[in-house]
Motif scaffolding. Structure first.
Motif, short mmCIF file in Angstrom:
data_model
loop_
_atom_site.label_atom_id
_atom_site.label_comp_id
_atom_site.label_asym_id
_atom_site.label_seq_id
_atom_site.Cartn_x
_atom_site.Cartn_y
_atom_site.Cartn_z
N GLY A 62 -88.26 22.46 -33.19
CA GLY A 62 -87.65 21.21 -33.43
C GLY A 62 -87.08 21.15 -34.66
O GLY A 62 -86.55 20.54 -35.15
N GLY A 567 -80.22 19.14 -36.05
CA GLY A 567 -80.64 19.30 -34.31
C GLY A 567 -79.53 18.82 -33.69
O GLY A 567 -79.18 19.29 -32.48
N ASP A 571 -77.35 21.06 -30.96
CA ASP A 571 -77.95 20.85 -29.71
C ASP A 571 -77.27 21.61 -28.46
O ASP A 571 -77.90 22.15 -27.52
CB ASP A 571 -78.03 19.26 -29.53
CG ASP A 571 -78.59 18.90 -27.94
OD1 ASP A 571 -79.74 19.47 -27.98
OD2 ASP A 571 -78.15 18.10 -27.27
#
Length: 654
Positions: A62, A567, A571
């Motif tokens: 992450g 992020g 994605d």
């Protein structure tokens, strides 16, 4: 303090794919690069680098961010240290002021340990080259080993004077605290006494993959039988010997380029090979090989060649290391040297071309090596021979790839002259046993997990929907904020019969303008504070600059928020990791239907907020004991009509 112009130049010059490529083997994947996560233990790539956006994302942990964020996460640099590292890599002049004693004291504990280690490294090198004892003892020793001045300087080799407190006194005089001299193991403190750990030794600095000095190895030059020949820094917050490989800093680029890593035991093996011209060499520094060390290599290449001297006892012990390498899904070969030779002595007297040819010709597949070594021990004994075969099949069972396992079983059958069927049956027995143990362990962990699973699910389900909607809006703002789109809105108009109907009206607007105006209508603020900050900051930037690039903001804001941005931007790139198109699965182009997606997300958010407001008002009516709920009920009715209108715009039935 580093000036803003210097920082800007560092960001302009640095290439995220080049910097990360020094630590992780990256392979092209469309317009991006992919590789194994440097933060988790994995065997399939989940790490993505975007040269266009100059950001990276690790889908397994992450984590994500820009080039500085990677160095801060991977190497535990502070922000200024990361900037200095990049400036050095790209030959950018950086203005530095000498740290005062007060600034040294204010540095964090970890940073202080790094500062002390770097200071010690410079001190030992200075002692080697400038002191009489250093030149007469230390330098003479290195010259006798055949090392050139260039090699000695390249590896930062040094000398610690044969005096009890020479280094410690100098460090204290220069403002370094005894606390950190002790924590790094450079100084040993016993009561009121303090003395140098590496007194009278030649010094080998042990560096991280980025070049930071983590600790030292010191070799004694006297014949004192009570003293250890080699002495390493003790374990500390910055030095964990099971996670470090000597020479990885100098070897990493060559390992990636050659797609192979030679693994040796000692410092001088690495240095001698490197001096000869074979640079893709690292050492386990005399410790038993660990999974963490293997994973360091695994980031750069899938191929390891283990180099052994002719010592039979050492060979037998080293077989355990080979099994560990196989467990990590890597390809391993073994090369031994003639009796009486080790990598250091052999490289010292062998020309480069001959050395390279020897390594290529004498490197055996692990199964051939293991079979020949163990069969010599078994000689004609059938019981020992059976044990040897079982040992080899155990090693094959460590290999994660089924095709590779089958190939090795066939090879084992040929070498050992035993049927494949028997070997496959043995392999199946081993696999079944391991599977049962793994299932047992999983069930135990699952029982512990189930205790809290429901509570966590209940807590998170309350905020999930709102968080998803807010994240979707921020993501659209990041990717399409400055893009002009044709938006369709349904407006209430009176028809010829005098009835109010919804009629479509198309208008042009930039995505950020549409979002801002729609959310302002209901005075909506994001529940997530980071999203709220991002929304306001991005709208401000877009409105001030038509050519605003999101990439720029990543370098200017808090690393935690920058990680959120990365992020979202990366994605969609995770589809490249799976290469769906090769399987005739084509993910929808994300630029398709931007206007519809943005409009629907805003409407969904407004509907959600209306639902929450209605719940709040209903609670109010139940708490109102005197029964005067007329105004509240009217407000609920108004929200209901608004919900109906929004649902019609979403083409839903309420």
């Amino acid at each position: 303090m580093i000036s803003k112009s210097t920082i800007d130049k560092v960001f302009e010059t640095s290439r995220v794919e080049e910097v990360i490529g020094d630590f992780v083997q990256l392979k092209k994947s469309g317009s991006n690069f992919k590789g194994l996560s440097p933060f988790t233990d994995e065997r399939t790539p989940s790490f993505m680098v975007s040269p266009v956006k100059q950001i990276w994302k690790d889908f397994s942990s992450g984590k994500g961010g820009n080039v500085v964020a990677f160095l801060m996460e991977h190497e535990h640099f502070s922000y200024p240290e990361a900037i200095k590292y990049l400036a050095k890599k790209y030959n950018i002049e950086i203005e530095e002021t000498e740290q005062t004693n007060e600034e040294k004291q204010q540095a964090s504990e970890r940073e202080s340990m790094y500062l002390v280690s770097e200071y010690a490294n410079k001190y030992f090198q200075r002692t080697l080259w400038e002191s009489e004892a250093g030149k007469a003892i230390g330098l003479t020793y290195f010259k006798e080993r055949g090392f050139t001045d260039e090699t000695i300087k390249r590896f930062g080799l040094g000398y610690s004077l044969d005096q009890w407190e020479a280094f410690t006194k100098e460090a204290l005089k220069d403002g370094y605290q005894l606390e950190f001299l002790e924590k790094t193991g450079l100084t040993i403190v016993k009561g009121d006494r303090k003395f140098d750990r590496f007194k009278g030794r030649v010094m080998f600095p042990i560096r991280s993959m980025s070049g930071r000095v983590l600790g030292f190895g010191g070799r004694i030059l006297t014949n004192d039988k009570k003293a250890a020949k080699y002495l390493n820094s003790p374990e500390s917050d910055i030095y964990h010997k099971s996670k470090v490989l000597y020479g990885i800093y100098h070897a990493k680029q060559s390992i990636a380029k050659e797609d192979n890593c030679y693994l040796v035991e000692g410092y001088t093996d690495v240095i001698q090979f490197s001096q000869r011209g074979v640079e893709n060499v690292v050492a386990s520094s005399g410790t038993a090989l660990t999974p963490e060390q293997i994973r360091l290599i695994n980031r750069l290449t899938k191929n390891i060649t283990v180099l052994f001297d002719g010592d039979a006892a050492g060979l037998r012990a080293s077989l355990r290391g080979i099994d560990l390498i196989l467990e990590q899904g890597m390809n391993v070969k073994v090369c031994t040297f003639p009796e009486g030779e080790d990598p250091d002595s052999f490289a010292k007297k062998t020309p480069l071309e001959e050395l390279v040819r020897y390594l290529q010709e004498q490197s055996k597949d692990f199964i051939q090596f293991k079979a020949s070594l163990l069969m010599r021990e078994a000689k004609g004994d059938p019981i020992k021979r059976a044990s040897v075969i079982g040992d080899i099949v155990n090693s094959i069972a460590k290999i994660p790839n089924r095709i590779q396992r089958e190939v090795y079983i066939q090879e084992c059958s040929r070498i050992m002259d035993i049927s494949e069927e028997v070997l496959f049956n043995t392999l199946a027995q081993i696999s079944n046993k391991e599977l049962k143990e793994a299932n047992k362990k999983y069930k135990q962990e699952q029982r512990a997990f189930d205790v809290v699973k429901n509570e966590v699910a209940q807590e998170t389900s309350k905020v999930d929907r709102l968080n998803v909607l807010e994240m979707s809006l921020i993501k659209s703002l990041l990717i399409y904020g400055g893009k002009e789109e044709d938006f369709e809105d349904l407006l209430l108009k009176e028809n010829e019969e005098g009835e109010l109907t919804l009629e479509p009206e198309v208008f042009k607007a930039k995505v950020y303008e549409k979002m801002y105006l729609d959310l302002q209508q209901d005075e909506v603020a994001f529940a997530n504070e980071q999203f709220n900050f991002l929304f306001n900051e991005l709208v401000k930037r877009y409105s001030e600059n038509d050519d605003f690039s999101v990439d720029a903001i990543i370098n200017e804001i808090d690393p935690e928020i920058a990680g959120e941005i990365t992020g979202m931007l990366m994605d969609e790139e995770q589809y490249d990791l799976h290469d769906w198109e090769s399987q005739n699965i084509f993910p929808k182009d994300r630029d398709t239907g931007v206007a519809q997606q943005v409009s629907e997300t805003i409407l969904n958010l407004r509907c959600y907020l209306i639902d929450e407001k209605v719940k709040e008002l209903q609670q109010k009516t139940s708490e109102n004991k005197d029964g005067s709920n007329v105004e509240v009920l009217e407000e609920i009715q108004n929200y209901y009509h608004l919900k109906v209108l929004l649902s019609k715009k979403l083409r839903r039935v309420v």
